[in-house]
Design a protein around this motif. Structure first.
Motif, mmCIF file in Angstrom:
data_model
loop_
_atom_site.group_PDB
_atom_site.id
_atom_site.type_symbol
_atom_site.label_atom_id
_atom_site.label_comp_id
_atom_site.label_asym_id
_atom_site.label_seq_id
_atom_site.Cartn_x
_atom_site.Cartn_y
_atom_site.Cartn_z
ATOM 1 N N PHE A 185 -46.271 -7.398 11.799
ATOM 2 C CA PHE A 185 -46.201 -8.916 11.462
ATOM 3 C C PHE A 185 -44.580 -9.174 12.032
ATOM 4 C CE2 PHE A 185 -48.087 -8.312 7.409
ATOM 5 C CZ PHE A 185 -49.158 -8.980 7.511
ATOM 6 N N GLU A 220 -45.600 -11.842 1.217
ATOM 7 C CA GLU A 220 -46.874 -11.195 1.635
ATOM 8 C C GLU A 220 -47.671 -10.247 0.488
ATOM 9 O OE1 GLU A 220 -50.233 -10.379 3.494
ATOM 10 O OE2 GLU A 220 -49.332 -11.245 3.445
ATOM 11 N N LYS A 234 -43.791 -10.860 6.058
ATOM 12 C CA LYS A 234 -44.213 -11.798 7.004
ATOM 13 C C LYS A 234 -44.093 -12.825 8.229
ATOM 14 C CE LYS A 234 -48.014 -14.734 5.287
ATOM 15 N NZ LYS A 234 -49.708 -14.770 4.857
#
Length: 240
Positions: A185, A220, A234
């Motif tokens: 990410f 997330e 993220k």
């Protein structure tokens, strides 16, 4: 051509070093103010102070959908052993204290604080508890006001970087909750890990991700084990 590449690399290191020094000066200017403020408070238990501060901050913000704190009235069942019948109110309060800073499905989050405990006389058939099947416990239904931390998927949180590795960046949220942002990410958001400097940095601005920096991210995933939670984030953004 080789000389030009070396000079560009040196310029990159110099720009990152300048940004680091600027952040360091900024933190050093803030620390004396924070220290002076902390000296004006009573020397209470640190965890209790954190919970109280979160409680105060949430009172004007719980209407915001992005705020991960919820203050609500709940009805839950507390189970007490016969030895606790000498002082039911105290035993119920002790049971609630044992739930602090732990995730609870029935509360819908991590319990940060509670008050105004009342026995639910309607559910308790008066003021008495109930015995279920052959269990020795007395079960009391209570109502109380609670403040819970509910970092649901998709909510935005801000934390402080406390560790950096090639595999992830560790973040501490509200001084209590651990989170991490994976290398996948980080790269998707335009960060690159510089092996020679052992740090992550933003590709466009070359801003390094340093320990102590504030970083904003979107939740997330949330993991829970024995009441303790950890988060995965993220879309990280460095907060200047």
């Amino acid at each position: 051509m080789f000389k030009h590449n070396e000079e560009t690399k040196e310029e990159k290191k110099r720009r990152k070093q300048e940004k680091k020094e600027k952040k360091k000066r900024k933190r050093e200017s803030i620390e004396p103010i924070a220290a002076a403020s902390s000296n004006n408070h009573d020397n209470h238990d640190q965890t209790e102070n954190k919970v109280r501060r979160l409680d105060d901050d949430s009172q004007t913000n719980t209407s915001n959908a992005q705020i991960p704190f919820q203050k609500k009235v709940v009805s839950i069942m507390i189970s007490l052993l016969p030895s606790a019948m000498g002082n039911v109110q105290k035993s119920i309060h002790t049971s609630m204290q044992a739930m602090l800073l732990k995730y609870s499905d029935s509360l819908g989050g991590v319990l940060l604080s509670f008050d105004n405990i009342q026995l639910d006389e309607k559910k308790n058939d008066g003021c008495y508890g109930n015995i279920l099947n052959e269990m020795p416990h007395m079960h009391f239904f209570i109502t109380c006001n609670v403040l819970v931390f509910n970092p649901s998927i998709g909510k935005s949180l801000t934390g402080v970087v406390n560790e950096t590795f090639p595999s992830h960046v560790g973040v501490l949220v509200h001084e209590l909750f651990n989170a991490m942002i994976s290398a996948e990410f980080l790269r998707e958001s335009g960060f690159t890990f510089e092996a020679d400097l052992n740090e992550w940095s933003k590709d466009d601005t070359m801003t390094p991700v340093a320990i102590g920096d504030s970083i904003k991210f979107t939740v997330e995933k949330m993991h829970e084990c024995n009441g303790l939670i950890s988060l995965e984030g993220k879309e990280p953004v460095i907060v200047e």
